[in-house]
Design a protein around this motif. Structure first.
Motif, PDB file in Angstrom:
ATOM      1  N   THR A 104       0.824  -1.209   0.000  1.00 47.68           N
ATOM      2  CA  THR A 104       0.000   0.000   0.000  1.00 47.68           C
ATOM      3  C   THR A 104       0.860   1.262   0.000  1.00 47.68           C
ATOM      4  OG1 THR A 104      -0.144  -0.108   2.403  1.00 47.68           O
ATOM      5  CG2 THR A 104      -1.982  -1.058   1.143  1.00 47.68           C
ATOM      6  N   ALA A 164      -6.848   3.189  -0.019  1.00 47.30           N
ATOM      7  CA  ALA A 164      -5.777   2.432   0.644  1.00 47.30           C
ATOM      8  C   ALA A 164      -6.319   1.112   1.201  1.00 47.30           C
ATOM      9  CB  ALA A 164      -5.145   3.270   1.752  1.00 47.30           C
ATOM     10  N   GLU A 168      -5.218  -2.584   0.004  1.00 45.69           N
ATOM     11  CA  GLU A 168      -4.710  -3.553   0.978  1.00 45.69           C
ATOM     12  C   GLU A 168      -5.495  -4.871   0.916  1.00 45.69           C
ATOM     13  OE1 GLU A 168      -3.074  -3.629   5.517  1.00 45.69           O
ATOM     14  OE2 GLU A 168      -4.791  -2.327   5.105  1.00 45.69           O
TER      15      GLU A 168
END
Length: 186
Positions: A104, A164, A168
């Protein structure tokens, strides 16, 4: 920055996935409005992939077999997406496959073509095909933090927490599939 310190900055204490997939770093300025549109598209694509993967895994976890009609529809859809992906790849819309290690925070990519044109400090976009069967790419604004030969380390620009999280979860699913595949091959 050295390659070792770039590895630490991008991959230390976070989930990391490495494989060979269509990806490229496209140097050049990023327009703020275009970057927001690309981020929204990336989030939508990664969220849709998660829903699709979850639906398929839930179907596989059930004791009852999915109906043959549903299996035929899924098979036809896979064929159409595969054909569309081949057509886009032939047109040059998808980047060529390369070794990509990403988290990430950023990515390490083996650059194909003119690697000397990509130097530390260069800004641009990392373009990645997130799923083999999906003929579309996500684009993440980034900048180069290190380069060594044909390999570059790219840090992502700050992204929205929802993007994000979606990235992930996507990396986790890719990692989980890779582990399951290696166990199956043993």
């Amino acid at each position: 920055m050295t390659s070792q310190s770039a590895d630490l900055e991008l991959f230390d204490d976070v989930l990391v996935h490495q494989d060979r997939r269509p990806a490229a770093f496209l140097p050049g300025p990023t327009n703020t409005a275009a970057a927001h549109v690309a981020a929204a598209h990336a989030e939508m694509l990664l969220t849709s992939l998660a829903l699709s993967d979850n639906a398929r895994s839930e179907d596989g976890d059930e004791h009852a077999e999915p109906s043959s009609a549903l299996q035929r529809v899924e098979a036809k859809l896979d064929l159409v997406l595969g054909l569309l992906g081949t057509m886009l790849r032939d047109r040059g819309d998808l980047p060529p496959p390369t070794v990509l290690r990403w988290s990430t925070r950023g990515a390490r990519i083996d650059v194909l073509g003119d690697a000397l044109a990509i130097r530390p400090g260069a800004r641009g976009t990392l373009r990645v095909q997130p799923a083999d069967w999906l003929p579309d790419c996500i684009e993440l604004p980034a900048h180069v933090i290190a380069a060594e030969g044909a390999r570059v380390w790219i840090a992502f620009e700050p992204m929205a927490p929802t993007l994000a999280d979606a990235l992930e979860r996507h990396l986790f699913r890719l990692h989980r599939k890779q582990v399951a595949e290696s166990r199956r091959l043993r």
